[in-house]
Scaffold this active site. Structure first.
Site, PDB file in Angstrom:
ATOM      1  N   LEU A 146       0.866  -1.169   0.000  1.00  0.00           N
ATOM      2  CA  LEU A 146       0.000   0.000   0.000  1.00  0.00           C
ATOM      3  C   LEU A 146       0.909   1.227   0.000  1.00  0.00           C
ATOM      4  O   LEU A 146       1.965   1.215   0.637  1.00  0.00           O
ATOM      5  CB  LEU A 146      -0.901   0.041   1.234  1.00  0.00           C
ATOM      6  N   ASP A 147       0.502   2.279  -0.682  1.00  0.00           N
ATOM      7  CA  ASP A 147       1.287   3.513  -0.675  1.00  0.00           C
ATOM      8  C   ASP A 147       1.386   4.069   0.744  1.00  0.00           C
ATOM      9  O   ASP A 147       0.526   3.806   1.588  1.00  0.00           O
ATOM     10  CB  ASP A 147       0.642   4.563  -1.583  1.00  0.00           C
ATOM     11  N   LYS A 148       2.405   4.849   0.981  1.00  0.00           N
ATOM     12  CA  LYS A 148       2.648   5.393   2.315  1.00  0.00           C
ATOM     13  C   LYS A 148       1.430   6.122   2.865  1.00  0.00           C
ATOM     14  O   LYS A 148       1.049   5.943   4.022  1.00  0.00           O
ATOM     15  CB  LYS A 148       3.845   6.347   2.277  1.00  0.00           C
TER      16      LYS A 148
END
Length: 322
Positions: A146-148
């Site tokens: 998942l993106d930050k």
């Protein structure tokens, strides 16, 4: 595909005035500007057969020789005592509710670099007795990402067999993933499918784009939950399901139809939405991994999990409605 070294490049007159590192970052499509700077610092780049600085301004007509990649010490994730919201766990896997602001694993730089602290992997190493080694020392247990600034459900593998079987499910598009996203503007259709291929941006290497040919296949389905007409402007709340898992996929696809995710300034969202007498902003992306469904790698039983919107996103919706 990785670059094949050595590489010989002639500088055209149109490129006069560009910095050496900037020029090479646009020419070496699989190498970031930071990596280019490391290569230059290690003497792996010659200009007219002589070492040069990253800041060298090109004049046009130079011959550049790129001899190879920069050599880095291998990175290894380190355990950190960081709170984790574990929503499911057994002997083979765990599912974590990741908060926004937490990177999944460390990136470039030394393993003691502050930028590589506070990752999900570091927290997992502290909390879980074992993690699979398929992803290497930097990404133990990590099956997908998942993106930050995206929150929500992410599955991690505790052993190599579970990792391989879960990865196979992702590759075969058998894992069901649903996101909740708030985007700017009113999306016209009540539902739709976005299928533009996704590539890395040739200039801004941290970004992805749908504007280049030959990208990787990406399929995103969306459904309008509701349209909001607020004093800060118009917004659309979406349920989003993805068949593929490309980097920044949801963010890139909705931005490509001119409806960027709220908070996602990388892909065109404003830092703040302004009303007549008020301003509202969100210090993260309004994108949440809300549902995850897959088959258990050992038993084959279906595991279906849900995660409610985090408080900061619920609060943002309430402020819009005021």
């Amino acid at each position: 595909m990785p670059e094949a070294f050595p590489i010989l490049i002639s500088v055209a007159s149109d490129d006069a005035g560009k910095r050496l590192d900037q020029f090479l970052a646009t020419r070496l499509e699989t190498v970031s500007r930071a990596r280019v700077q490391e290569m230059i610092a290690e003497g792996k780049v010659l200009v007219n057969d002589a070492p040069a600085k990253a800041s060298l301004k090109l004049r046009g007509g130079e011959r550049i020789s790129v001899l190879g990649e920069a050599q880095r010490a291998p990175l290894k994730a380190v355990a950190e005592e960081i709170p984790l919201d574990v929503v499911y766990e057994d002997d083979d896997l765990a599912v974590i509710n990741k908060p926004a602001g937490m990177k999944v694993h460390a990136g470039a730089g030394a393993s003691d670099d502050a930028r590589n602290r506070g990752t999900l992997v570091n927290a997992l190493l502290h909390h879980l007795a074992s993690l699979s080694g398929v992803g290497g020392a930097l990404r133990p247990g990590i099956v997908h990402r998942l993106d930050k600034e995206t929150s929500g459900l992410i599955v991690v593998a505790k052993n190599d067999d579970a990792h391989r079987k879960l990865s196979a499910q992702f590759a075969a598009r058998q894992v069901k993933k649903k996101y909740v996203a708030l985007v700017h503007g009113w999306v016209k259709k009540d539902s739709g499918t976005l299928a533009q291929s996704i590539s890395r941006d040739r200039v801004r290497r941290t970004r992805m784009t749908t504007r280049l040919e030959g990208g990787r296949t990406a399929v995103t389905h969306y459904r309008v939950v509701r349209r909001l007409d607020t004093k800060f402007g118009k917004f659309t709340l979406l349920d989003v399901k993805i068949d593929t898992g490309r980097t920044h996929q949801v963010r890139v696809h909705v931005a490509a139809m001119a409806h960027p995710v709220v908070g996602d300034t990388m892909y065109g969202a404003p830092r703040q939405a302004r009303g007549k007498n008020a301003v509202i902003g969100l210090p993260r992306n309004f994108l949440h991994s809300a549902e995850l469904e897959f088959k258990h790698p050992r038993t084959g039983a279906v595991i279906a999990l849900k995660s409610e919107l985090p408080q900061e996103l619920q609060g943002f919706l309430k402020r819009l409605a005021e």
